[in-house]
Design a protein around this motif. Structure first.
Motif, PDB file in Angstrom:
ATOM      1  N   GLU A   1       0.708  -1.128   0.042  1.00  0.00           N
ATOM      2  CA  GLU A   1       0.044   0.039   0.010  1.00  0.00           C
ATOM      3  C   GLU A   1       0.946   1.322  -0.172  1.00  0.00           C
ATOM      4  O   GLU A   1       0.698   2.097  -0.624  1.00  0.00           O
ATOM      5  CB  GLU A   1      -0.870  -0.043   1.261  1.00  0.00           C
ATOM      6  CG  GLU A   1      -1.733   1.245   1.405  1.00  0.00           C
ATOM      7  CD  GLU A   1      -2.951   1.144   0.381  1.00  0.00           C
ATOM      8  OE1 GLU A   1      -3.011   0.059  -0.555  1.00  0.00           O
ATOM      9  OE2 GLU A   1      -3.581   2.290   0.309  1.00  0.00           O
ATOM     10  N   LYS A   2       1.995   1.248   0.798  1.00  0.00           N
ATOM     11  CA  LYS A   2       2.928   2.261   0.862  1.00  0.00           C
ATOM     12  C   LYS A   2       3.425   2.643  -0.601  1.00  0.00           C
ATOM     13  O   LYS A   2       3.455   3.739  -0.901  1.00  0.00           O
ATOM     14  CB  LYS A   2       3.998   2.057   2.071  1.00  0.00           C
ATOM     15  CG  LYS A   2       3.615   2.592   3.395  1.00  0.00           C
ATOM     16  CD  LYS A   2       4.605   2.469   4.230  1.00  0.00           C
ATOM     17  CE  LYS A   2       4.248   2.673   5.676  1.00  0.00           C
ATOM     18  NZ  LYS A   2       4.949   2.140   6.770  1.00  0.00           N
ATOM     19  N   LYS A   3       3.917   1.502  -1.125  1.00  0.00           N
ATOM     20  CA  LYS A   3       4.515   1.579  -2.415  1.00  0.00           C
ATOM     21  C   LYS A   3       3.462   2.321  -3.483  1.00  0.00           C
ATOM     22  O   LYS A   3       3.891   3.051  -4.447  1.00  0.00           O
ATOM     23  CB  LYS A   3       4.894   0.242  -2.842  1.00  0.00           C
ATOM     24  CG  LYS A   3       6.357   0.008  -2.478  1.00  0.00           C
ATOM     25  CD  LYS A   3       6.919  -1.366  -3.172  1.00  0.00           C
ATOM     26  CE  LYS A   3       8.442  -1.348  -2.668  1.00  0.00           C
ATOM     27  NZ  LYS A   3       9.002  -2.537  -3.259  1.00  0.00           N
ATOM     28  N   ARG A   4       2.373   1.711  -3.319  1.00  0.00           N
ATOM     29  CA  ARG A   4       1.391   2.092  -4.487  1.00  0.00           C
ATOM     30  C   ARG A   4       1.178   3.718  -4.214  1.00  0.00           C
ATOM     31  O   ARG A   4       0.929   4.146  -5.208  1.00  0.00           O
ATOM     32  CB  ARG A   4      -0.009   1.447  -3.864  1.00  0.00           C
ATOM     33  CG  ARG A   4      -1.101   1.385  -4.903  1.00  0.00           C
ATOM     34  CD  ARG A   4      -2.276   0.746  -4.640  1.00  0.00           C
ATOM     35  NE  ARG A   4      -2.056  -0.681  -4.943  1.00  0.00           N
ATOM     36  CZ  ARG A   4      -3.005  -1.756  -4.558  1.00  0.00           C
ATOM     37  NH1 ARG A   4      -4.069  -1.137  -3.639  1.00  0.00           N
ATOM     38  NH2 ARG A   4      -2.542  -3.000  -4.661  1.00  0.00           N
ATOM     39  N   LEU A   5       1.034   4.211  -2.937  1.00  0.00           N
ATOM     40  CA  LEU A   5       0.890   5.475  -2.721  1.00  0.00           C
ATOM     41  C   LEU A   5       1.961   6.481  -3.136  1.00  0.00           C
ATOM     42  O   LEU A   5       2.015   7.446  -3.648  1.00  0.00           O
ATOM     43  CB  LEU A   5       0.589   5.680  -1.164  1.00  0.00           C
ATOM     44  CG  LEU A   5      -0.759   5.156  -0.599  1.00  0.00           C
ATOM     45  CD1 LEU A   5      -0.696   5.189   0.968  1.00  0.00           C
ATOM     46  CD2 LEU A   5      -1.874   5.831  -1.075  1.00  0.00           C
ATOM     47  N   LEU A   6       3.191   5.751  -2.830  1.00  0.00           N
ATOM     48  CA  LEU A   6       4.281   6.696  -3.108  1.00  0.00           C
ATOM     49  C   LEU A   6       4.233   6.971  -4.812  1.00  0.00           C
ATOM     50  O   LEU A   6       4.523   8.234  -5.250  1.00  0.00           O
ATOM     51  CB  LEU A   6       5.517   5.764  -2.738  1.00  0.00           C
ATOM     52  CG  LEU A   6       6.801   6.544  -3.196  1.00  0.00           C
ATOM     53  CD1 LEU A   6       7.061   7.640  -2.299  1.00  0.00           C
ATOM     54  CD2 LEU A   6       8.088   5.655  -3.126  1.00  0.00           C
ATOM     55  N   LYS A   7       3.746   5.846  -5.359  1.00  0.00           N
ATOM     56  CA  LYS A   7       3.821   6.083  -6.797  1.00  0.00           C
ATOM     57  C   LYS A   7       2.699   6.991  -7.347  1.00  0.00           C
ATOM     58  O   LYS A   7       3.004   7.661  -8.055  1.00  0.00           O
ATOM     59  CB  LYS A   7       3.336   4.582  -7.482  1.00  0.00           C
ATOM     60  CG  LYS A   7       4.194   4.213  -8.583  1.00  0.00           C
ATOM     61  CD  LYS A   7       3.584   2.878  -9.237  1.00  0.00           C
ATOM     62  CE  LYS A   7       5.032   2.134  -9.540  1.00  0.00           C
ATOM     63  NZ  LYS A   7       4.752   0.729  -9.703  1.00  0.00           N
ATOM     64  N   ALA A   8       1.567   6.723  -6.371  1.00  0.00           N
ATOM     65  CA  ALA A   8       0.330   7.608  -6.656  1.00  0.00           C
ATOM     66  C   ALA A   8       0.923   9.261  -6.469  1.00  0.00           C
ATOM     67  O   ALA A   8       0.762  10.027  -7.120  1.00  0.00           O
ATOM     68  CB  ALA A   8      -0.872   7.471  -5.752  1.00  0.00           C
TER      69      ALA A   8
END
Lengths: 716, 376
Positions: free
Chosen positions: B353-360
């Motif tokens: 989720e963190k990675k996804r948010l970082l990407k977002a």
């Protein structure tokens, strides 16, 4: 800021037209075809240049407004900025954009402005792009509706009302980028990367299914092949057994044959030994008696017998003859003595008597002596004859003797010869009388020998016949190694042979089947992608899809959060925009509508004060719609530009659909607005002129009268 | 004889898909696997190993290439003096369609089936037990209540399964320490876990996972090999012998403050020993903070390093250098966006989720800057 002067040297149908504009409300009147639209296009072209890419003449300003006589279009516009600096934009338009010339000059210094881009001066002057310009302050006929501009400048400006530090941030643009990125990945037309990957995946899945099916078939074939191989082995074993049986039988045959052969061989051997014994018996002191010898001897013996007989006969004859001769001799002798002697004596007496008588008596009597003489001669003759006869006989006897003696000698020679011949065999002591019996013995032995040989020969022939072309040594080996197990006599060789043939036939079939199966296994997957490779492809696609889906998730989060952020911003500028527009709407609708809500897409919901209900804009009449959009435009202009930064508000027949009451209201509002802003109103409606006549300080220009700028007469 | 030399290997996973790699590389890695198997066979020859244990998952699936089968067959024939014991695992379980059944195996190979069976090797005074998977899962221990028949032998077993705590469940033959202790075996050659974790013992039984002899992905890092040595009664002298042709490495490389690809490449090159580049497989996580203006295209970096590395995969985990604190205080679209985003990131608990948010966050900032989003 304000436009001070429009000077169209050559532009469409306009030629050397100068229009002075003033602060406040300027009204440019012109009937249809008077050049209103051309003038508007000129204004826009001066600030933003001309687009030449559109194909339709109506949409392609360059094609529309370039003079037909090959001349270039040109003109200039004067404007005053908020700091009272006056600039002149001077432009020439050629057939193509690259032939255009453009410059912005400071009218006082005559120098080119260095903070205004001569290509699109409007951007720097109004702080708006072409699109946003047309959607806010430049309202062309029937283009009242407000929509999102290409660069989303309006919203960008609206959203940064509170903090203009980051003017570049555009909500719609940003959202569009995010949406576009998502669309690149997945979209309704199935051209997105994920769509394609999914399609690939489905393809691979299909391939995988087919390939798997082949694999299954191979697997089944392999099992079948294993079964057939097992069957084949069973068959081979059976054939081996049968062949063993067959061989056993063959061996038995050989065994029997050999056994038989051995019997013959034994017999032959026995006979040979017998023969050998005989042969040995015919062996005398190193000399072998053979038939020839015996024959020769026999012949000799026969001759000897004959000779002996004839000798005996001769002897007998001789003896008979001798007896006879002796008798005759005796007779003859006697005769001789008697006859010849008598005759002699008689003759002698006669002679003497004749001689005495003849002497004595008569000589004639001597004649008698002749008789005597005769008698004597006769006697003599007789004697001689007999003697001769005797002699003859004696000779004959002698001859006979001689003959006999010859015979005897010959006999003796023969005898000696025979003895001599036999001597090597039988030694010295063999008597001639024994020869015959010896010979007989020998002969009989020879006969025996021959008989034996004959017998042996015939046995050997049988042996040979039995042996035929077999190798006796091999047979012997077979015989010696033969394991005399019981043989099933009920099955005959032919049956075995047939069974073998039959089984071999099946074996060949099995082998063929196995080969076929193996061939199938081998070729089925020939040049087919390996399952692993397909799985890899599937896995690759899947991973990529997951990766992209992850990106989509991120994009969606970004979009959502951006939307939220925008809403937050909107919450700040929204009420102000709503209020500004609402106030304008309220003014021009005589307070009929005053509360409204504008979305980020410029969709408007309006509260009907009388009916106390919120309505979608679609429910309103065209006239009301125009009012709403007028209010929206003006509201936006008021919101996006600072109070101390005014831009000219240009309208073209914006009130065609207004009824009289509405017109009054809007013109009234506009008049008030023009007190602080330059407003340029194009119209072909006399009713507007009539109404505006009532206001003071309205600058009227009539285009219909020879395209010359002119202050509107007091009474039209 | 009181000792016997063995080699214990497992989880070769022949013809495993290498979907992470390109088609060519994937083929090359499949060949590497065969090569590594060849290395094991050479080791058997060199060390005169009496018994070779293959503790399952020799094949990755039922769709092995003929080349592979031929190769294995040939290799087994080369060590005809060595007894080979094989137990099918969850990937290559024994059924009537399995290669274990349909293929003809050399006479020195013994393949165990679904029921525990044993082979007496009187000349080695050894008894080998084994049991295999007959389906892709075995939810009950295959050696529940098992005990050797005759303790005078050196008793060994080849088995595929997962050592679990009592009561713990597993689809892959859950065996407990109690099961192992009860067996009275001298050695239990285990397969399934791809990592060698040392030789353990319970009661009189030694047991170990040899791990796989060749890594197959970035989840199988570092040294891979087999166990080799002598076994006897109460005697276990095995050593881990590396066999892998190539190793997998995952590395984090901080590329903070770099502005060009050249710099990034230099940083990567500096951190990896030259001799390793051409042999091993690398996954590089780029970390650190870099300028928001520098949008890293990992494919470009991979492309640039392709010649120097056997295989390299670049993951961009960098963050943008942005004064987030200042930005989020701004009342602007960007400021609010960053604030909201960071709030979410703060709340996120799982790594993905963190990675996804970082990407977002990265996407959002790019978009707000008016840039299109580059999708690789």
């Amino acid at each position: 800021m304000m436009i001070k002067k429009i000077s169209a040297g050559r532009f469409g149908k306009l030629k050397d037209m100068d229009i002075e504009l003033k602060k406040g409300l300027n009204v440019i009147y012109g009937e249809n075809e008077a050049g209103k639209s051309t003038l508007q296009a000129f204004i826009k072209a001066m600030f933003y240049g001309m687009d030449s890419k559109k194909k339709k003449i109506r949409e392609n300003d360059r094609k529309r407004f370039l003079p037909w006589n090959e001349e270039n279009a040109f003109g200039s516009i004067y404007f005053e900025d908020n700091h009272k600096n006056i600039y002149m934009i001077q432009r020439t338009f050629g057939k193509k954009k690259k032939e255009d010339e453009s410059r912005v000059l400071d009218v006082v210094t005559g120098k080119a402005s260095n903070h205004i881009d001569p290509d699109k001066p409007g951007v720097d002057i109004f702080g708006l792009g072409e699109d946003a310009f047309e959607k806010t302050t430049f309202v062309r006929q029937l283009m009242c509706q407000v929509g999102k501009d290409g660069e989303d400048e309006i919203m960008k400006r609206l959203s940064n009302l509170q903090d203009s530090g980051d003017e570049d941030v555009s909500y719609h643009k940003a959202l569009e980028h995010l949406t576009q990125a998502k669309k690149d990945l997945i979209n309704g037309r199935k051209t997105g990367k994920i769509d394609q990957l999914k399609e690939n995946y489905a393809n691979f899945q299909g391939q995988w299914g087919q390939r798997m099916h082949l694999q299954e078939e191979n697997s089944e074939d392999q099992i079948l092949s294993n079964k057939k191989i097992e069957e084949k082995q069973l068959l081979e074993n059976r054939i081996k057994d049968l062949e063993k049986e067959k061989r056993h039988r063959k061996q038995l045959k050989i065994y029997k044959a050999y056994k038989k052969l051995m019997v013959y061989k034994g017999e032959i051997k026995e006979l040979s030994q017998e023969k050998e014994t005989i042969s040995k018996a015919l062996h005398f002191n190193g000399h072998v008696v053979n038939q020839n010898f015996i024959d020769e001897m026999k012949e000799k013996h026969t001759i000897w017998i004959q000779r002996k007989n004839s000798y005996k006969e001769g002897e007998d004859q001789k003896r008979g003859l001798q007896t006879r001769i002796e008798k005759k001799l005796k007779t003859l002798n006697r005769k001789l003595q008697t006859h010849s002697n008598t005759a002699m004596m008689l003759g002698a007496i006669t002679i003497i008597g004749s001689g005495i008588m003849g002497w004595m008596k008569n000589s004639s009597l001597y004649g008698i002596s002749v008789l005597g003489f005769l008698m004597c001669i006769y006697a003599f003759m007789q004697r001689k004859n007999i003697t001769n006869n005797i002699e003859e006989i004696k000779k004959e006897i002698a001859c006979m003797h001689k003959d006999i003696q010859g015979e005897k000698d010959a006999l003796n020679v023969l005898e000696r010869e025979m003895i001599e011949k036999i001597k090597p065999f039988c030694g010295e002591n063999m008597k001639i009388d024994e020869v015959e019996s010896w010979m007989h013995k020998c002969s009989s032995k020879l006969n025996d020998q021959r008989a034996l040989e004959q017998k042996i020969r015939s046995l050997e022939e049988i042996y040979k016949a039995l042996l035929y072309d077999q190798d006796v040594e091999n047979m012997k080996k077979v015989y010696e190694n033969f394991n005399n197990t019981k043989i099933n006599e009920t099955i005959d060789e032919e049956e075995i042979e047939n069974t073998i043939k039959n089984q071999q036939q099946i074996l060949i079939e099995r082998e063929k089947e196995i080969k076929d199966i193996e061939h199938r296994i081998k070729t089925r997957l020939h040049e087919k992608k390996s399952l692993v490779a397909i799985e890899e492809e599937m896995e690759r696609s899947k991973k990529k899809i997951e990766e992209y889906e992850e990106i989509i998730a991120s994009l969606e989060i970004a979009s959502d959060i951006l939307k939220d952020a925008f809403k937050e911003i909107q919450r700040s500028f929204g009420p102000r925009l709503n209020k500004t527009v609402g106030d304008i709407l309220s003014s021009i609708t005589d307070h009929k509508y005053e509360q409204l809500k504008i979305s980020e897409e410029y969709e408007i919901k309006i509260k009907d004060a009388a009916k106390n209900q919120i309505k979608e804009i679609e429910y309103f009449s065209n006239g009301t719609l125009d009012q709403i959009y007028f209010a929206l435009r003006l509201g936006i202009i008021q919101c996006i530009f600072d109070k101390d930064f005014s831009v000219p508000f240009i309208l073209d027949d914006a009130f065609v659909q207004y009824d009289e009451r509405r017109l009054d209201a809007v013109l009234n509002y506009l008049y008030q607005y023009a007190k602080t802003h330059q407003v340029i109103l194009f119209t072909c409606q006399r009713r507007e002129i009539v109404r505006l006549k009532e206001f003071s300080h309205v600058h009227m220009i009539n285009l219909s009268q020879g395209l010359i700028q002119r202050v509107f007469p007091e009474v039209l | 004889m009181n000792k016997v030399k063995i080699l214990h290997c497992a989880d070769l996973h022949f013809d495993t898909p290498f979907s992470e790699l390109s088609r060519n590389k994937s083929e090359s890695r499949k060949e590497d696997l065969r090569e590594t198997f060849g290395t094991i066979i050479e080791l058997v020859k060199k060390e005169k190993v009496g018994i070779l244990f293959i503790s399952g998952d020799l094949f990755d699936n039922k769709r092995v290439m003929q080349t592979t089968l031929d190769y294995i067959h040939k290799k087994f024939l080369e060590i005809s003096d060595t007894k080979i014991f094989l137990c099918p695992g969850n990937h290559d379980f024994y059924d009537h369609k399995s290669f274990y059944h349909t293929m003809k195996w050399p006479s020195n190979v013994y393949i165990f089936h679904e029921k525990i069976s044993k082979v007496n090797l009187a000349e080695l005074n050894t008894c080998v037990y084994g049991v295999g998977f007959s389906k892709s899962y075995e939810r009950k221990s295959l050696i529940e209540n098992f005990c050797v028949d005759d303790e005078s032998y050196i008793n060994m077993m080849v088995l595929h399964g997962q050592v679990v705590q009592k009561g713990q469940k597993s689809d892959y033959n859950p065996i407990t320490i109690e099961d192992i202790g009860r067996s009275r075996l001298d050695y239990l050659a285990l397969g399934h876990t791809h990592k060698y974790t040392g030789i353990e013992s319970v009661e009189n039984t030694f047991f170990a996972y040899s791990g796989c002899p060749e890594g197959r992905g970035f989840d199988e890092l570092g040294e891979k090999g087999v166990l080799i040595g002598e076994l006897g009664k109460g005697y276990c002298h095995l050593r881990f012998q590396e066999t892998s042709k190539r190793k997998y490495f995952v590395k984090k490389i901080d590329i903070s403050e770099t502005r060009t690809y050249e710099e990034i490449i230099r940083k990567i090159n500096d951190q990896i020993e030259n001799s390793y580049k051409k042999t091993h497989l690398y996954k590089i996580h780029l970390i650190g903070e870099i300028s928001e203006k520098f949008s890293i295209r990992t494919d470009l970096i991979e492309q640039k390093l392709k010649e120097e590395f056997y295989f390299i995969k670049i993951i961009d985990d960098t963050q943008m250098i942005l004064d987030y604190d200042a930005l989020e205080k701004e009342f602007s679209l960007k400021g609010i966006f960053i604030r909201n985003m960071r709030e979410k990131m703060y709340q996120a608990c799982d790594e993905q989720e963190k990675k996804r948010l970082l990407k977002a966050l990265k996407f959002g900032i790019k978009a707000l800057e008016g840039e299109g989003i580059d999708l690789l």
